[in-house]
Write a protein that holds these residues in place. Structure first.
Motif, PDB file in Angstrom:
ATOM      1  N   GLN A 169     -14.090   0.321   2.107  1.00 19.72           N
ATOM      2  CA  GLN A 169     -13.960   1.729   1.395  1.00 19.72           C
ATOM      3  C   GLN A 169     -13.089   1.945   0.460  1.00 19.72           C
ATOM      4  OE1 GLN A 169     -13.775   4.433   4.866  1.00 19.72           O
ATOM      5  NE2 GLN A 169     -12.244   2.772   5.907  1.00 19.72           N
ATOM      6  N   LYS A 170     -12.923   3.065  -0.202  1.00 20.22           N
ATOM      7  CA  LYS A 170     -11.759   3.566  -1.098  1.00 20.22           C
ATOM      8  C   LYS A 170     -10.984   4.679  -0.365  1.00 20.22           C
ATOM      9  CE  LYS A 170     -14.512   2.095  -5.285  1.00 20.22           C
ATOM     10  NZ  LYS A 170     -13.569   0.782  -5.313  1.00 20.22           N
ATOM     11  N   ALA A 171      -9.736   4.624  -0.980  1.00 20.11           N
ATOM     12  CA  ALA A 171      -8.942   5.518  -0.324  1.00 20.11           C
ATOM     13  C   ALA A 171      -9.059   6.920  -1.166  1.00 20.11           C
ATOM     14  CB  ALA A 171      -7.184   5.369  -0.502  1.00 20.11           C
ATOM     15  N   ASN A 172      -8.714   7.998  -0.910  1.00 21.30           N
ATOM     16  CA  ASN A 172      -8.645   9.196  -1.727  1.00 21.30           C
ATOM     17  C   ASN A 172      -7.527   9.475  -2.587  1.00 21.30           C
ATOM     18  OD1 ASN A 172      -9.880  10.546   1.178  1.00 21.30           O
ATOM     19  ND2 ASN A 172     -11.130  11.072  -0.605  1.00 21.30           N
TER      20      ASN A 172
ATOM     21  N   SER B 287      -9.386  -1.668   5.988  1.00 20.18           N
ATOM     22  CA  SER B 287     -10.603  -1.710   5.578  1.00 20.18           C
ATOM     23  C   SER B 287     -10.536  -1.454   3.986  1.00 20.18           C
ATOM     24  CB  SER B 287     -11.740  -0.779   6.343  1.00 20.18           C
ATOM     25  OG  SER B 287     -11.383   0.575   6.139  1.00 20.18           O
ATOM     26  N   ILE B 288      -9.533  -0.354   3.659  1.00 23.65           N
ATOM     27  CA  ILE B 288      -9.383   0.008   2.456  1.00 23.65           C
ATOM     28  C   ILE B 288      -8.722  -1.172   1.682  1.00 23.65           C
ATOM     29  CG2 ILE B 288      -7.935   1.341   1.042  1.00 23.65           C
ATOM     30  CD1 ILE B 288      -8.207   3.629   2.940  1.00 23.65           C
TER      31      ILE B 288
ATOM     32  N   THR C 135      -8.862   1.983   9.252  1.00 22.01           N
ATOM     33  CA  THR C 135      -9.098   2.625   8.017  1.00 22.01           C
ATOM     34  C   THR C 135      -8.297   2.010   7.159  1.00 22.01           C
ATOM     35  OG1 THR C 135      -9.674   4.540   9.096  1.00 22.01           O
ATOM     36  CG2 THR C 135      -9.207   4.744   6.836  1.00 22.01           C
ATOM     37  N   ILE C 136      -6.840   1.675   6.915  1.00 18.81           N
ATOM     38  CA  ILE C 136      -6.098   1.219   6.157  1.00 18.81           C
ATOM     39  C   ILE C 136      -6.464  -0.137   6.014  1.00 18.81           C
ATOM     40  CG2 ILE C 136      -4.210   0.378   7.856  1.00 18.81           C
ATOM     41  CD1 ILE C 136      -2.368   1.698   5.467  1.00 18.81           C
TER      42      ILE C 136
ATOM     43  N   ALA D 155      -7.579  -2.911  -6.852  1.00 21.31           N
ATOM     44  CA  ALA D 155      -8.604  -1.938  -6.348  1.00 21.31           C
ATOM     45  C   ALA D 155     -10.102  -2.705  -6.046  1.00 21.31           C
ATOM     46  CB  ALA D 155      -8.630  -0.854  -7.554  1.00 21.31           C
TER      47      ALA D 155
ATOM     48  N   ILE E 256      -1.275   6.123   0.798  1.00 21.34           N
ATOM     49  CA  ILE E 256      -2.598   5.746   0.995  1.00 21.34           C
ATOM     50  C   ILE E 256      -3.336   7.076   1.924  1.00 21.34           C
ATOM     51  CG2 ILE E 256      -4.503   4.650   1.733  1.00 21.34           C
ATOM     52  CD1 ILE E 256      -3.333   3.276  -0.677  1.00 21.34           C
TER      53      ILE E 256
ATOM     54  N   LYS F  39      -6.611   8.824   3.296  1.00 18.94           N
ATOM     55  CA  LYS F  39      -8.048   8.951   3.428  1.00 18.94           C
ATOM     56  C   LYS F  39      -8.691   9.720   4.065  1.00 18.94           C
ATOM     57  CE  LYS F  39     -12.324   7.001   3.102  1.00 18.94           C
ATOM     58  NZ  LYS F  39     -13.063   7.218   1.763  1.00 18.94           N
TER      59      LYS F  39
ATOM     60  N   MET G   9       0.705  -1.202   0.125  1.00 18.51           N
ATOM     61  CA  MET G   9      -0.041  -0.022   0.215  1.00 18.51           C
ATOM     62  C   MET G   9       0.829   1.291   0.011  1.00 18.51           C
ATOM     63  SD  MET G   9      -2.987  -1.444   2.891  1.00 18.51           S
ATOM     64  CE  MET G   9      -4.322  -0.228   2.213  1.00 18.51           C
TER      65      MET G   9
END
Length: 500
Positions: free
Chosen positions: A55-58, A49-50, A46-47, A70, A11, A13, A8
């Protein structure tokens, strides 16, 4: 040099104006149990779950098995090699174990006319539970009949059944008793031994140092440091987590059982199915009473019964003034607060704001006649709880579902402390919270005790029971087996023999 199975890179978010992750780099290797630790809101979940498609990262990129990664959803991620067991409840009420395990995957059991062969599905679900070492659960059982721990084991079976290359365990051990944790530990060690990888998130530093091969510390959305097993040092890890040394007492510093003489709450001969068998106890003002035991011992049922939330077969719960507790509404009127182990289902409304969750129990404090809410008084009331408990949030109007586990728990505490509860029934109150928040909660409990409040704390953590309680009751098979008084000499070994 072994190639990482997951990379990763940078990253980031954001949730509104809050940065949950700031250009974090993380590499996970095959044959590794990677621990993630940090305070609530540090970015651990958060990391993970991405990576697991929740969920998606920004911004940033991920590479899994040397290919761009992805995932479009958790199902997509699980089907392609990364499975996650989430911190809170990941099951749905009103369906069976089989339907929960095979949710979204019924095609193998469906004929041309659309009929589902439930017998075959239930059998496969039973086999999935047996594969992780659980023989007491069958596929045809309704999820509603299972306790919180067993539902969590169903979630584990659902993920492990797909044999992912990376298994993510997010704070799951806090939902499990001793037996459940042993099942989980065996599974993750097998993943490592089979050349796969595990990302293991926990707030229990002793547990994570014991289980994990490497340990990554996150703080405020930044990766601070990764420790190898040889570098493990509890004090250094704690300092890395919080950016400072912990000051003040963690557990209580005194070793004397103290209380006021006045009884706050009394249980008299409580009976409920096989969970409570003629249970009696007294809770005094200015006292912390601990209740411990293994899964199925009845301690969680006892907490509900004391709050009036169980239909007792016989017996009664009465306050020190003689008022009988018949339901939660009466309990609240008698200034009793209840923090459930199953936080997201029973203690919070996840679809509501922080404001609404805190304010709901304190209407008498700011509502005229109990109905007409004065917005200014309500805002002041909620703001006080947020400030007093240091709840990290963007605003009181933020959805409580967006908060970390520890901040959710602070909201629950704020709900009951704000309305002036004199009796607090706390079921696993520090489940899923970090070491800094735990210390703050323990210090708060001591403060409340010193103010003459009565606290009954149900816990699956022996150090917590020993460290905080004036008296400890151990339950087994719905019965009280032993009572211990607070003592500097009391140890885990003294207690555990009465639990097993």
């Amino acid at each position: 040099m072994v190639e990482p199975i997951l990379q990763m890179k940078k990253i980031t978010k954001k949730f509104g104006s809050v940065t949950a992750l700031s250009e974090v780099d993380l590499a996970v290797y095959p044959g590794e149990i990677r621990g993630l630790i940090g305070e609530n809101g540090s970015g651990k979940s958060t990391i993970s779950s991405i990576a697991a498609g929740m969920q998606k990262a920004n911004s940033g990129e991920m590479i899994f098995k040397n290919k761009a990664w992805a995932p479009q959803s958790m199902i997509d991620a699980l089907d392609n090699g990364i499975g996650m067991v989430v911190q809170e409840s990941g099951t749905i009420a009103g369906i069976t174990v089989g339907e929960s395990i095979f949710l979204g995957e019924l095609d193998p059991f469906t004929n041309r006319l659309g009929w589902v062969n439930k017998k075959a599905m239930f059998q496969k679900a039973t086999e999935a539970m047996e594969a992780i070492g659980v023989t007491s659960v069958t596929g045809d059982m309704p999820m509603s009949a299972l306790d919180f721990q067993t539902r969590k084991l169903v979630e584990i079976a659902k993920v492990v059944r797909k044999n992912p290359s990376i298994l993510v365990i997010d704070e799951t051990s806090t939902a499990l008793s001793h037996d459940g944790r042993e099942i989980m530990y065996r599974l993750i060690k097998k993943f490592r031994d089979d050349g796969k990888a595990v990302i293991f998130i926990s707030h229990d530093l002793d547990e994570i140092m014991e289980v994990c091969d490497t340990l990554t510390v996150l703080r405020d959305g930044n990766l601070i440091r990764t420790f190898t097993k040889e570098e493990y040092d509890a004090n250094l890890i704690r300092t890395s987590m919080i950016g400072r040394e912990l000051k003040g007492d963690y557990y209580r510093s005194d070793f004397k059982a103290t209380s006021l003489d006045e009884i706050a709450l009394e249980a008299k001969n409580l009976k409920y199915k096989e969970q409570l068998k003629d249970i009696s106890l007294q809770l005094k003002k200015g006292e912390i009473v601990g209740i411990g035991g293994l899964a199925g011992c009845g301690m969680h049922a006892l907490g509900k019964a004391l709050f009036g939330a169980l239909p007792l077969e016989s017996g009664e719960v009465v306050t020190g003034t003689g008022k009988k507790i018949t339901d939660p509404h009466v309990a609240m009127k008698q200034e009793i607060g209840y923090v459930s182990k199953d936080r997201d289902t029973e203690s919070l409304s996840l679809t509501a704001s922080i404001r609404d969750n805190i304010a709901i129990a304190g209407m008498d404090r700011f509502a005229i006649g109990g109905f007409l809410v004065t917005a200014h008084k309500e805002s002041k009331y909620v703001k006080e709880q947020i400030e007093n408990l240091s709840i990290k949030c963007a605003s009181p109007n933020q959805s409580v579902s967006q908060l970390s586990g520890g901040n959710k728990q602070k909201v629950v505490f704020g709900k009951w402390i704000g309305c002036g509860s004199e009796i607090l029934i706390l079921d696993c109150p520090t489940r899923g919270v970090d070491i800094g928040v735990k210390q703050a909660m323990y210090q708060l409990m001591v403060q409340l005790k010193n103010e003459g409040k009565a606290i009954l704390m149900i816990s699956e953590e022996l150090p917590e029971l020993i460290g905080m309680s004036d008296r400890i009751f151990i339950m087994k098979d719905g019965e009280m087996k032993m009572e211990f008084k607070r003592s500097e000499m009391l140890s885990d070994a003294d207690i555990i023999q009465y639990m097993i």
